[in-house]
Motif scaffolding. Sequence first.
Motif, mmCIF file in Angstrom:
data_model
loop_
_atom_site.group_PDB
_atom_site.id
_atom_site.type_symbol
_atom_site.label_atom_id
_atom_site.label_comp_id
_atom_site.label_asym_id
_atom_site.label_seq_id
_atom_site.Cartn_x
_atom_site.Cartn_y
_atom_site.Cartn_z
ATOM 1 N N VAL A 1 31.696 19.414 24.477
ATOM 2 C CA VAL A 1 31.935 18.451 23.845
ATOM 3 C C VAL A 1 32.889 19.047 22.671
ATOM 4 N N THR A 2 34.212 18.481 22.867
ATOM 5 C CA THR A 2 35.794 19.455 22.233
ATOM 6 C C THR A 2 36.047 18.219 21.039
ATOM 7 N N ILE A 3 35.808 18.785 19.286
ATOM 8 C CA ILE A 3 36.078 18.010 18.641
ATOM 9 C C ILE A 3 37.581 19.120 17.980
ATOM 10 N N SER A 4 38.458 17.809 17.670
ATOM 11 C CA SER A 4 39.299 18.019 16.467
ATOM 12 C C SER A 4 40.175 17.832 15.212
ATOM 13 N N GLY B 1 37.645 10.384 11.449
ATOM 14 C CA GLY B 1 38.694 10.796 11.826
ATOM 15 C C GLY B 1 39.429 11.778 12.528
ATOM 16 N N ALA B 2 38.425 12.559 13.347
ATOM 17 C CA ALA B 2 38.084 13.895 14.278
ATOM 18 C C ALA B 2 37.981 13.034 15.920
ATOM 19 N N GLN B 3 38.998 13.410 16.199
ATOM 20 C CA GLN B 3 39.274 13.345 17.530
ATOM 21 C C GLN B 3 37.884 13.904 18.495
ATOM 22 N N VAL B 4 36.778 13.084 19.168
ATOM 23 C CA VAL B 4 36.215 13.518 20.164
ATOM 24 C C VAL B 4 35.810 13.143 21.843
ATOM 25 N N GLN B 5 35.596 14.110 22.679
ATOM 26 C CA GLN B 5 35.840 14.275 23.787
ATOM 27 C C GLN B 5 35.206 14.944 24.651
ATOM 28 N N VAL B 6 34.276 14.200 25.425
ATOM 29 C CA VAL B 6 32.571 14.622 26.141
ATOM 30 C C VAL B 6 33.456 14.958 27.512
#
Length: 328
Positions: free
Chosen positions: A148-151, A130-135
């Motif tokens: 690597v951003t986790i929101s 359920g987290a947003q992950v962006q590399v």
Amino acid sequence: MEPIKVQSEGGLNVTLTIRLLMHGKEVGSIIGKKGETVKKMREDSGARINISEGNCPERIVTITGPTDAIFKAFAMIAYKFEEDIINSMSNSPATSKPPVTLRLVVPASQCGSLIGKGGSKIKEMRESTGAQVQVAGDMLPNSTERAVTISGAPEAIIQCVKQICVVMLESPPKGATIPYRPKPASTPVIFSGGQAYTIQGQYAIPHPDQLSKLHQLAMQQTPFTPLGQTTPAFPAGLDASNQASTHELTIPNDLIGCIIGRQGTKINEIRQMSGAQIKIANAMEGSAERQITITGTPANISLAQYLINARFRDVAAMWNDPTSMTTS
């Protein structure tokens, strides 16, 4: 960093290191008054938590320990950030709570495994946690690492970090990793009358000579690219024939490094782009200058001069605004 396998009561456990990139305000929240918050996090989690030194807008927070200790430390950080968000909302008209966001710093060679074939792995992480992950697509300046951003909610972030750790352990980094080191905050610099000044309060204070030299070299009368053009404009009447000739430049020793670049990367770029042969003489004992010999057609030489002067302008601009570019 190679993971070290250790045996614990719960079976096979692993000691690893995770690096986080944080802004100054976030770091202040983690440290707490007189360092009390970070001390409690270290004691309660059992992880080693180190925060990089320096007057930088960004800081690196390094968490090392067995996986269970790392997950506890991440949980404490995520819940602390959520607490900060809730506190900030008490004085804000906003009604929806923004997500907690953490930025990991990961060797670029491991990012392919995190993303997976056709994005399958990162999609699976998003759906299962359920987290947003962006590399990030680009590497962090002067490094071989990516952000690597986790929101999301703290619970989602913790689950996501667990999955990322598993992937990183299954796919260790390939080759040497050049770690990202945030640059210190720099005082703005202005140029006037060939002299560099730093602004301190309401006063302009003369800056060390190196910046003035850079600025003067950058302003030498060589053909610069007019706005909107991608190639330099050559002076009227320039013989653009193929007849080779030689031109010499004299550069101060203390500025030669910005022309050469790390491991010769910049001078090689200038050679390839200009098509000219460029030789840098060895430093002579007692001399404060180095000779650069450029050989090629007049067009090659003119382009090489342009690129060298553009390099000085870029470095001067970086000193003036360190966020405007990166150098290698």
